[in-house]
Design an enzyme around this catalytic site. Structure first.
Site, short mmCIF file in Angstrom:
data_model
loop_
_atom_site.label_atom_id
_atom_site.label_comp_id
_atom_site.label_asym_id
_atom_site.label_seq_id
_atom_site.Cartn_x
_atom_site.Cartn_y
_atom_site.Cartn_z
N ASP A 16 13.93 -4.81 5.70
CA ASP A 16 14.13 -3.33 4.99
C ASP A 16 15.15 -3.13 3.91
O ASP A 16 14.99 -2.69 2.82
CB ASP A 16 14.43 -2.24 6.42
CG ASP A 16 13.14 -1.90 7.13
OD1 ASP A 16 12.07 -1.31 6.38
OD2 ASP A 16 13.41 -2.09 8.27
N ARG A 97 29.62 1.93 11.85
CA ARG A 97 29.05 2.68 10.61
C ARG A 97 30.18 3.18 9.62
O ARG A 97 30.20 2.93 8.55
CB ARG A 97 28.20 3.79 11.00
CG ARG A 97 26.81 3.20 11.61
CD ARG A 97 25.98 2.03 10.68
NE ARG A 97 24.84 1.63 11.56
CZ ARG A 97 25.06 0.35 11.98
NH1 ARG A 97 26.14 -0.30 12.11
NH2 ARG A 97 23.87 0.07 12.72
N ASP A 126 22.38 6.88 12.22
CA ASP A 126 23.26 5.88 11.31
C ASP A 126 23.06 6.48 10.12
O ASP A 126 24.39 6.35 9.15
CB ASP A 126 22.63 4.57 11.41
CG ASP A 126 23.04 3.84 12.91
OD1 ASP A 126 24.07 4.26 13.37
OD2 ASP A 126 22.13 3.30 13.09
N SER A 177 13.85 -2.50 17.80
CA SER A 177 14.99 -2.33 16.87
C SER A 177 16.17 -2.70 17.33
O SER A 177 16.54 -2.10 18.37
CB SER A 177 14.84 -0.92 16.12
OG SER A 177 15.99 -0.85 15.56
#
Ligand code: ARG
Length: 398
Positions: A16, A97, A126, A177
């Site tokens: 991605d 993050r 996120d 994931s």
């Protein structure tokens, strides 16, 4: 005219974020994509990732080793706050993050970029954490999130990448994931989307199955200074060593697996599996040391602060006035949270079996049932009379 000229993209090396590079240039008219991969102790080799970004069309590919900051300024703060979301999740992903966002903003300033970008979809937490953290640090930067808008399926994304020389994943890519750093792994999707499905053993990396853990218990001693873990089994440890050694020791006994249904900020309930051995043990040990060294009222009041603090980490408000204010409170409470916690690791449990502190508020002469007892038993009667007075009056009035 594109959406931005020069963009700093948060880069992981996955399909991605790799596809984001040509996509930003081709579809959104971006002239230059600079990628930034953060080393958060995820245990991946970053040089191949750095090169992959260049092959995918990045004009510059950067790697930032932020491990020490991650532990000192993020994990240790979370430990002092006993931060656990919904009573279960030690926030490994959520804590990373804002730090990645900070590195993106600093890089954007250095390279005079006008936007940052990330590969998050529109369904998760996120994206919120990145976008809000960036806005908090520099409200003038644009935020581009191609995966939130491109509407491509997994297959279409891979096919798009192949057109620009991005190889499709070599291994049959994991059906899950997974997000991973020194503080833990977060695993979701695939078969785990069925909440009644038991997680298969193969998803775990940091923790052993109980069947394979040692048959003898192991004892560890964690020393804290002002709420920060500083020694392990009597030896000083730097922050990175502290976390990695504990991950090993604790994970070896199968401690730190979490399987939960959690409430995302975007309104969705999701099934999440976490493993976070060091954080689980450290927060438990820290909480125990607080019970020895904080007064009852501070300790009870702090529980509410901890709940708010956990939620604000989860909800992307790391850089916020509320967080700063709560930090001041927490820091003040930690002044005397120093001492040693002894833990027994055995078959999936980390059990506190002993604690010591020079700031201990535990008074043996008051607590004892033996002859040394100094507590004034007669004073209890008057205390109870006044304490119970409202209840007594209420009862008489009924
Ligand atoms: N649900 C967790 C959180 O919001 C973990 C998200 C992990 N991301 C991932 N790509 N697996 O913090």
């Amino acid at each position: 005219m594109g959406r931005a000229k020069k963009v700093v993209l948060a880069y992981s090396g996955g399909v991605d974020t790799s596809v984001c590079i040509p996509y930003l240039k081709q579809e959104w008219g971006v002239e230059e994509v600079i990628t930034l991969a953060a080393d958060l102790g995820q245990g991946e080799e970053l040089e191949p990732i750095r090169e992959k970004a260049l092959k995918s069309g990045a004009s510059e590919s950067l790697v930032a080793d932020v491990r020490e900051t991650f532990i000192k300024d993020y994990a240790f703060k979370a430990i002092q706050a006993n931060a656990i979301y919904e009573n279960r999740y030690p926030l490994a992903t959520a804590l990373a993050r804002p730090l990645i966002a900070k590195a993106l903003v600093e890089t954007a300033q250095k390279y005079q970029a006008d936007a940052i970008a990330h590969g998050c979809t529109g369904k998760g937490n996120d994206q919120v954490r990145f976008d809000v953290a960036v806005a908090a640090m520099n409200p003038h930067l644009k935020i581009l999130a191609p995966a939130r808008e491109w509407g491509m399926s997994r297959e279409e994304t891979i096919a798009y990448g192949e057109r620009f020389g991005i190889p499709s994943p070599v291994k049959k890519s994991s059906p899950y994931s997974i997000d991973k750093n020194m503080l833990g792994r977060s695993i979701e999707a695939g078969l785990l989307e069925d909440p009644s499905y038991e997680p298969p053993e193969e998803i775990y990396e940091m923790t052993k199955a109980i069947a394979n853990t040692p048959d003898e218990p192991e004892y560890i001693e964690i020393g804290f200074t002002k709420g920060i873990p500083t020694t392990l089994n009597g030896e000083s440890q730097n922050p990175i060593e502290m976390i990695s050694q504990l991950n090993q020791l604790v994970g070896n006994h199968g401690v730190g697996r979490i399987d939960m249904i959690e409430n995302r900020l975007v309104g969705i309930k999701s099934r999440e599996i976490y493993e976070s051995p060091a954080m689980v043990a450290l927060i438990q040990a820290h909480r125990d040391l607080e019970s020895l060294t904080l007064t009852a009222d501070v300790s009870h009041y702090k529980r509410g602060i901890e709940e708010t603090y956990s939620q604000l980490i989860y909800n992307g408000l790391w850089f916020s006035p509320l967080k700063a204010a709560l930090d001041a409170f927490i820091e003040k409470t930690q002044e005397r949270v120093s001492g040693t916690i002894r833990m027994k690791l055995f078959k999936g449990n980390a059990i506190v079996v002993g604690r010591r502190s020079e700031h201990s508020l535990y008074n043996p002469e008051l607590a004892t049932y033996g002859a040394e007892d100094q507590f004034d038993h007669k004073a209890a009667e008057g205390f109870i009379y006044i304490w119970g007075l409202p209840t007594r009056i209420w009862s008489q009035q009924k």
